[in-house]
Enzyme design. Structure first.
Site, PDB file in Angstrom:
ATOM      1  N   ASP A  37       0.827  -1.198   0.000  1.00  0.00           N
ATOM      2  CA  ASP A  37       0.000   0.000   0.000  1.00  0.00           C
ATOM      3  C   ASP A  37       0.865   1.253   0.000  1.00  0.00           C
ATOM      4  O   ASP A  37       2.058   1.208   0.315  1.00  0.00           O
ATOM      5  CB  ASP A  37      -0.897   0.030   1.241  1.00  0.00           C
ATOM      6  CG  ASP A  37      -2.032  -0.978   1.170  1.00  0.00           C
ATOM      7  OD1 ASP A  37      -2.273  -1.505   0.070  1.00  0.00           O
ATOM      8  OD2 ASP A  37      -2.668  -1.222   2.202  1.00  0.00           O
ATOM      9  N   LYS A  59      -3.817   3.267  -2.759  1.00  0.00           N
ATOM     10  CA  LYS A  59      -5.193   3.730  -2.926  1.00  0.00           C
ATOM     11  C   LYS A  59      -5.300   5.145  -2.405  1.00  0.00           C
ATOM     12  O   LYS A  59      -4.771   5.474  -1.352  1.00  0.00           O
ATOM     13  CB  LYS A  59      -6.177   2.833  -2.177  1.00  0.00           C
ATOM     14  CG  LYS A  59      -6.283   1.414  -2.710  1.00  0.00           C
ATOM     15  CD  LYS A  59      -7.344   0.645  -1.945  1.00  0.00           C
ATOM     16  CE  LYS A  59      -7.527  -0.753  -2.496  1.00  0.00           C
ATOM     17  NZ  LYS A  59      -6.359  -1.603  -2.244  1.00  0.00           N
ATOM     18  N   MET A 171      -9.750   7.606   8.335  1.00  0.00           N
ATOM     19  CA  MET A 171     -10.099   8.193   7.036  1.00  0.00           C
ATOM     20  C   MET A 171     -11.197   9.245   7.162  1.00  0.00           C
ATOM     21  O   MET A 171     -12.138   9.286   6.369  1.00  0.00           O
ATOM     22  CB  MET A 171     -10.532   7.078   6.062  1.00  0.00           C
ATOM     23  CG  MET A 171      -9.460   6.028   5.828  1.00  0.00           C
ATOM     24  SD  MET A 171     -10.060   4.542   4.962  1.00  0.00           S
ATOM     25  CE  MET A 171     -10.977   3.707   6.279  1.00  0.00           C
TER      26      MET A 171
END
Length: 252
Positions: A37, A59, A171
């Site tokens: 990631d 991402k 997030m």
């Protein structure tokens, strides 16, 4: 025909290489292929052997380097070709890391999978900021939620935050205003203490404190960027008060 390999879903922790588990470090050092990631720190990737193939599948909110279905297919394909890919994820693979989806895909294709836990972003960032997520005098319940869910206003967060509880939001930078509005609409006091931990457990970590009503302004005025966690609860004020006392004593 090559013997099918094993897919390793490995937690890289919050960023500091010293916080890797021994199992994770060994797998990284010996892997032929590491699929990682964007949140995996370069210092951790530097542990890979010189001839290892490193594939970034970072991402972002509006762009994915590789869709999840393609990541699943890549891991299965490499394992069936005889390699044992290491799927390296920031934090823990099973806490907002889609490790469950990748494990399901592996098992569906008859591929062995091993999950290596990592220190989660919440645990690592809170420890670095000296915030006790649970405390006998302040919180006996802690909840983790994702702040970028579609239809955030429709999510039922009732009872997740309040007296005796700690809420950790992953997030949530882009939706901080919606989060604050939602929690206050559900009855949480505008004066509930909050902390925003940016780049937790890394050299450039910042810990910003305030109140729930001021959360959107705090994020905007301080130009908070991901990765960042939002911690809501009385535990954040306990640490803030103690650190302030220590700072005053040190200045005397």
């Amino acid at each position: 025909m090559a013997k099918t390999g094993t897919i390793y879903l490995v937690g890289a922790g919050p960023g500091d290489p010293d916080l890797l588990t021994l199992r994770a470090a060994r797998l990284i050092e010996h892997a032929e292929l590491i699929v990682h990631d964007g949140l995996v720190d370069p210092a951790i990737l530097a542990l890979a052997r010189p001839d290892a193939t490193l594939v970034s599948v970072a991402k972002q909110r509006s762009r994915h380097t590789l869709p999840q279905e393609d990541i699943n297919a890549l891991l299965v394909r490499e394992a069936k070709a005889g390699r044992s890919p290491v799927r390296l994820k920031g934090g823990d693979p099973l806490i907002f890391g889609r490790g469950g989806e990748e494990a399901e895909a592996a098992r569906a294709h008859g591929v062995a999978v091993e999950i290596v836990p990592g220190i989660s972003a919440a645990n690592g960032a809170a420890a670095a900021a000296q915030i006790a997520l649970t405390h006998r005098d302040a919180s006996s319940i802690v909840s983790f939620v994702a702040g970028q869910c579609k239809g955030l206003s429709d999510q039922n967060w009732s009872g997740l935050a309040g007296k005796g509880r700690t809420l950790v939001i992953y997030m949530g930078v882009k939706t901080a205003g919606d989060i604050a509005d939602k929690l206050m609409a559900d009855g949480l006091s505008p004066d509930m203490p909050v902390a925003v931990i940016e780049n937790g457990a890394r050299p450039n970590m910042r810990v910003l404190r305030g109140l729930l009503a001021g959360l959107p302004d705090l994020v905007e005025e301080e130009h908070v960027v991901s990765p960042a966690l939002i911690v809501i609860g009385e535990v954040t004020a306990r640490t803030d008060a103690q650190l302030a006392v220590m700072a005053r004593e040190a200045a005397q």
